[in-house]
Scaffold this motif. Structure first.
Motif, PDB file in Angstrom:
ATOM      1  N   GLU A 127       0.832  -1.197   0.000  1.00 48.77           N
ATOM      2  CA  GLU A 127       0.000   0.000   0.000  1.00 48.77           C
ATOM      3  C   GLU A 127       0.871   1.254   0.000  1.00 48.77           C
ATOM      4  O   GLU A 127       1.943   1.280   0.609  1.00 48.77           O
ATOM      5  CB  GLU A 127      -0.917   0.008   1.225  1.00 48.77           C
ATOM      6  CG  GLU A 127      -2.024  -1.032   1.179  1.00 48.77           C
ATOM      7  CD  GLU A 127      -3.029  -0.760   0.072  1.00 48.77           C
ATOM      8  OE1 GLU A 127      -3.274   0.436  -0.214  1.00 48.77           O
ATOM      9  OE2 GLU A 127      -3.558  -1.728  -0.497  1.00 48.77           O
ATOM     10  N   ALA A 130      -2.182   7.718   0.234  1.00 55.40           N
ATOM     11  CA  ALA A 130      -3.258   8.041  -0.717  1.00 55.40           C
ATOM     12  C   ALA A 130      -2.915   9.225  -1.603  1.00 55.40           C
ATOM     13  O   ALA A 130      -3.374   9.306  -2.746  1.00 55.40           O
ATOM     14  CB  ALA A 130      -4.552   8.315   0.049  1.00 55.40           C
ATOM     15  N   ASP A 131      -2.133  10.167  -1.076  1.00 55.52           N
ATOM     16  CA  ASP A 131      -1.786  11.341  -1.882  1.00 55.52           C
ATOM     17  C   ASP A 131      -0.437  11.879  -1.424  1.00 55.52           C
ATOM     18  O   ASP A 131       0.198  11.333  -0.526  1.00 55.52           O
ATOM     19  CB  ASP A 131      -2.868  12.423  -1.778  1.00 55.52           C
ATOM     20  CG  ASP A 131      -3.201  12.762  -0.323  1.00 55.52           C
ATOM     21  OD1 ASP A 131      -2.355  12.530   0.562  1.00 55.52           O
ATOM     22  OD2 ASP A 131      -4.311  13.254  -0.076  1.00 55.52           O
ATOM     23  N   ARG A 144       5.429  -0.952 -10.761  1.00 58.18           N
ATOM     24  CA  ARG A 144       4.092  -0.346 -10.676  1.00 58.18           C
ATOM     25  C   ARG A 144       3.677   0.264 -12.017  1.00 58.18           C
ATOM     26  O   ARG A 144       2.500   0.219 -12.392  1.00 58.18           O
ATOM     27  CB  ARG A 144       4.071   0.713  -9.582  1.00 58.18           C
ATOM     28  CG  ARG A 144       4.142   0.145  -8.169  1.00 58.18           C
ATOM     29  CD  ARG A 144       4.099   1.243  -7.126  1.00 58.18           C
ATOM     30  NE  ARG A 144       4.141   0.721  -5.772  1.00 58.18           N
ATOM     31  CZ  ARG A 144       3.083   0.286  -5.086  1.00 58.18           C
ATOM     32  NH1 ARG A 144       1.873   0.318  -5.642  1.00 58.18           N
ATOM     33  NH2 ARG A 144       3.212  -0.167  -3.857  1.00 58.18           N
ATOM     34  N   ARG A 151      -1.310   2.835 -11.356  1.00 53.94           N
ATOM     35  CA  ARG A 151      -2.281   3.191 -10.312  1.00 53.94           C
ATOM     36  C   ARG A 151      -1.536   3.740  -9.098  1.00 53.94           C
ATOM     37  O   ARG A 151      -0.475   3.251  -8.729  1.00 53.94           O
ATOM     38  CB  ARG A 151      -3.102   1.969  -9.890  1.00 53.94           C
ATOM     39  CG  ARG A 151      -4.119   1.522 -10.922  1.00 53.94           C
ATOM     40  CD  ARG A 151      -5.072   0.488 -10.349  1.00 53.94           C
ATOM     41  NE  ARG A 151      -4.352  -0.600  -9.675  1.00 53.94           N
ATOM     42  CZ  ARG A 151      -4.742  -1.158  -8.547  1.00 53.94           C
ATOM     43  NH1 ARG A 151      -5.820  -0.700  -7.914  1.00 53.94           N
ATOM     44  NH2 ARG A 151      -4.055  -2.164  -8.032  1.00 53.94           N
ATOM     45  N   HIS A 152      -2.088   4.739  -8.460  1.00 51.69           N
ATOM     46  CA  HIS A 152      -1.511   5.431  -7.304  1.00 51.69           C
ATOM     47  C   HIS A 152      -0.268   6.248  -7.667  1.00 51.69           C
ATOM     48  O   HIS A 152       0.326   6.873  -6.794  1.00 51.69           O
ATOM     49  CB  HIS A 152      -1.137   4.450  -6.184  1.00 51.69           C
ATOM     50  CG  HIS A 152      -2.241   3.520  -5.795  1.00 51.69           C
ATOM     51  ND1 HIS A 152      -3.449   3.963  -5.305  1.00 51.69           N
ATOM     52  CD2 HIS A 152      -2.319   2.166  -5.833  1.00 51.69           C
ATOM     53  CE1 HIS A 152      -4.225   2.916  -5.042  1.00 51.69           C
ATOM     54  NE2 HIS A 152      -3.576   1.825  -5.355  1.00 51.69           N
ATOM     55  N   ARG A 156       1.036  12.492  -9.484  1.00 51.89           N
ATOM     56  CA  ARG A 156       1.672  12.685  -8.182  1.00 51.89           C
ATOM     57  C   ARG A 156       3.150  13.001  -8.378  1.00 51.89           C
ATOM     58  O   ARG A 156       3.801  12.421  -9.267  1.00 51.89           O
ATOM     59  CB  ARG A 156       1.533  11.427  -7.314  1.00 51.89           C
ATOM     60  CG  ARG A 156       0.098  11.036  -7.057  1.00 51.89           C
ATOM     61  CD  ARG A 156      -0.010   9.831  -6.159  1.00 51.89           C
ATOM     62  NE  ARG A 156       0.522  10.094  -4.823  1.00 51.89           N
ATOM     63  CZ  ARG A 156       0.440   9.216  -3.820  1.00 51.89           C
ATOM     64  NH1 ARG A 156      -0.149   8.041  -4.014  1.00 51.89           N
ATOM     65  NH2 ARG A 156       0.929   9.507  -2.652  1.00 51.89           N
TER      66      ARG A 156
END
Length: 250
Positions: A127, A130-131, A144, A151-152, A156
């Motif tokens: 995990e 979140a931001d 990733r 994703r994620h 960012r």
């Protein structure tokens, strides 16, 4: 006499080797050769070698005392001409001193440009926050980006650190080498760079690159493995880390 000198030379070499292994294990020197997780085994091996050297000396002294007691009153044993052989054995100490005094550099751009990417699909992805900005390893970003479709990572701020290599077409990559066990089996994890890059790209330069995820992909020119791109907004030269190798298992 020659046999005793041979044992003394063996004990000294065992001690030197054990001390060298301990020195490598206590310091970052071992990171040039093996994974950081093998440090306890190195320390144990060095201690065993030193203990073996001590046991050899203890046994030799006890045997020498017994021999002197047995030979009292007798004639002096004949001397042979083999005293120079243990001196030659001391040449075996040279590689040990070289290990201490001349630490080899970590594998760099030459190995990376001649070896295909080691990127493989991980079993899963830990995990992430979140931001906010993320500092990722080269291998984690690559995995990733390729196998989790970014994703994620989208939209960012991201930061990666590695060394530069350039392929035959001039395409730059940010690379970290990964180890299964030791430097002999090292393989590269690669991320192709695009965006705001320095005008001069010097292979083996360590950089901290900031930027964003991009879905763009390419293939490794060596083994055709998947290599994701990273859209660079800024770069900063940095010193090579004490542990130049990276582990990414997913």
């Amino acid at each position: 006499m020659r046999t005793r000198l041979d044992r003394q030379a063996q004990a000294a070499l065992l001690f030197l080797l054990g001390a060298t292994v301990l020195h490598a294990g206590w310091t970052d020197l071992h990171l040039r050769y093996v994974k950081s997780g093998l440090r306890p085994l190195l320390l144990l091996s060095g201690a065993v070698l030193i203990a073996t050297a001590g046991a050899t000396v203890w046994y030799d002294r006890g045997r020498a005392r017994g021999t002197r007691g047995h030979d009292e009153g007798g004639t002096e044993p004949a001397r042979d001409g083999g005293h120079h052989e243990p001196r030659i054995a001391w040449l075996l100490a040279l590689p040990v001193f070289a290990l201490i005094l001349v630490a080899p550099p970590a594998l760099g751009s030459y190995s990376a440009s001649h070896t295909g990417t080691a990127l493989q699909k991980p079993l899963g992805f830990p995990e992430l926050p979140a931001d906010g900005p993320l500092r990722l390893g080269v291998g984690e970003y690559a995995a990733r980006a390729v196998y989790d479709k970014g994703r994620h990572l989208r939209d960012r701020p991201l930061t990666l650190t590695g060394f530069l290599t350039v392929d035959g077409t001039g395409r730059p990559y940010l690379v970290r080498m990964t180890l299964n066990c030791c430097a002999a089996d090292a393989q590269p994890l690669k991320v192709a760079l695009t965006g705001n890059l320095p005008p001069v790209l010097q292979p083996d330069t360590w950089l901290e690159v900031s930027g964003t995820y991009t879905p763009r992909r390419t293939k490794d020119p060596v083994n055709a493995g998947p290599v994701p791109y990273f859209d660079v907004t800024s770069t900063k030269p940095v010193r090579a880390p004490s542990d130049p190798y990276e582990t990414w298992n997913g």
